[in-house]
Design an enzyme around this catalytic site. Structure first.
Site, PDB file in Angstrom:
ATOM      1  N   SER A  38       0.856  -1.186   0.000  1.00  0.00           N
ATOM      2  CA  SER A  38       0.000   0.000   0.000  1.00  0.00           C
ATOM      3  C   SER A  38       0.886   1.228   0.000  1.00  0.00           C
ATOM      4  CB  SER A  38      -0.895   0.044   1.246  1.00  0.00           C
ATOM      5  OG  SER A  38      -1.998  -0.814   1.120  1.00  0.00           O
ATOM      6  N   GLU A  88      -1.404  18.997  -5.088  1.00  0.00           N
ATOM      7  CA  GLU A  88      -2.675  18.999  -5.816  1.00  0.00           C
ATOM      8  C   GLU A  88      -3.610  17.879  -5.357  1.00  0.00           C
ATOM      9  OE1 GLU A  88       0.364  18.519  -7.158  1.00  0.00           O
ATOM     10  OE2 GLU A  88       0.893  20.458  -8.033  1.00  0.00           O
ATOM     11  N   SER A  89      -3.330  17.198  -4.293  1.00  0.00           N
ATOM     12  CA  SER A  89      -4.182  16.212  -3.611  1.00  0.00           C
ATOM     13  C   SER A  89      -3.445  14.881  -3.358  1.00  0.00           C
ATOM     14  CB  SER A  89      -5.554  16.021  -4.240  1.00  0.00           C
ATOM     15  OG  SER A  89      -6.316  17.225  -4.071  1.00  0.00           O
ATOM     16  N   HIS A 147      -3.019   0.267  -3.821  1.00  0.00           N
ATOM     17  CA  HIS A 147      -3.101  -0.942  -3.001  1.00  0.00           C
ATOM     18  C   HIS A 147      -2.981  -2.125  -3.957  1.00  0.00           C
ATOM     19  CE1 HIS A 147      -4.333   1.581   0.291  1.00  0.00           C
ATOM     20  NE2 HIS A 147      -5.260   2.098  -0.473  1.00  0.00           N
ATOM     21  N   CYS A 172      -6.192  18.574  -8.195  1.00  0.00           N
ATOM     22  CA  CYS A 172      -6.921  19.815  -8.412  1.00  0.00           C
ATOM     23  C   CYS A 172      -6.054  20.712  -9.271  1.00  0.00           C
ATOM     24  CB  CYS A 172      -7.310  20.478  -7.101  1.00  0.00           C
ATOM     25  SG  CYS A 172      -5.957  20.804  -5.992  1.00  0.00           S
TER      26      CYS A 172
END
Lengths: 129, 129
Positions: free
Chosen positions: A55, A62-63, A68, A83
């Site tokens: 993981s 930007e986020s 996984h 974003c």
């Protein structure tokens, strides 16, 4: 109406089971994808599970990118949440697909944070921290 | 057919703008939500943006929690991706909703990693690392 973020929800099947069970390779692939897509990496963390699976999350200005992996099924779940208009998510997806040697990929793009404002009033997070 | 993961994609509107601009509060709320939901936290990272906004990711043994906040719009995007049947995502959502004082919440649940195997052959990631 425009959203604050674009969220790509991606399913990869038929991946190379050795690659997607290797934490270092997965980290390298995701970091490369984020960088080539012009994301600004803030921090990241990858983790190898026992007996198998990796993981990881990359926080970008930007986020985020997350992954996984389920090596036992040759499957990976990837999310790319961005974003602004500066990130090239398509190139990131292709780098990941090639890196994990996926046979099949499906992707859904969701608009997050739908806001009833004109485009020019929608401000994005700054690129830096 | 069953999936390997459940992914809750959550939109919160009408949040308390001061709370969602506070990195420490957001971290505390998310960590509490993960713990009460019985998730096993592996690692986490939260980041405060300038001039506003917080992003965070918690890697759990069962996948991840992420949050991105836009205080200027009173909006937060939350994702809760879990595998296995042990995590109580509903209780996590309620803790987050109360913590950020959201007026409205919408959630979509996606099944990730649809695998054509009987239920009893689907193995989940172990709870520990």
């Amino acid at each position: 109406m425009k959203g604050l973020g674009d969220h790509l929800i991606v399913e990869f099947y038929g991946c190379n089971k050795e690659v997607i069970n290797n934490e270092v390779l997965i980290e390298n692939i995701l970091i490369k994808a984020a960088k080539v897509a012009k994301a600004t990496i803030i921090d990241y963390k990858f983790h190898k599970f026992s007996p198998h699976g990796v993981s990881g999350a990359i926080i970008i200005a930007e986020s985020h990118f997350t992954i996984h992996t389920w090596p036992e099924y040759g499957y990976c779940a990837v999310d790319i949440f961005t974003c602004g208009d500066l990130i090239n998510s398509s190139i990131a997806l292709n780098i990941i697909k090639e890196g994990i040697e996926a046979d099949y990929m499906s992707a859904i793009k969701m608009v997050r944070g739908l806001i009833d404002l004109p485009d020019d009033q929608i401000r994005h997070k700054p690129e830096g921290s």
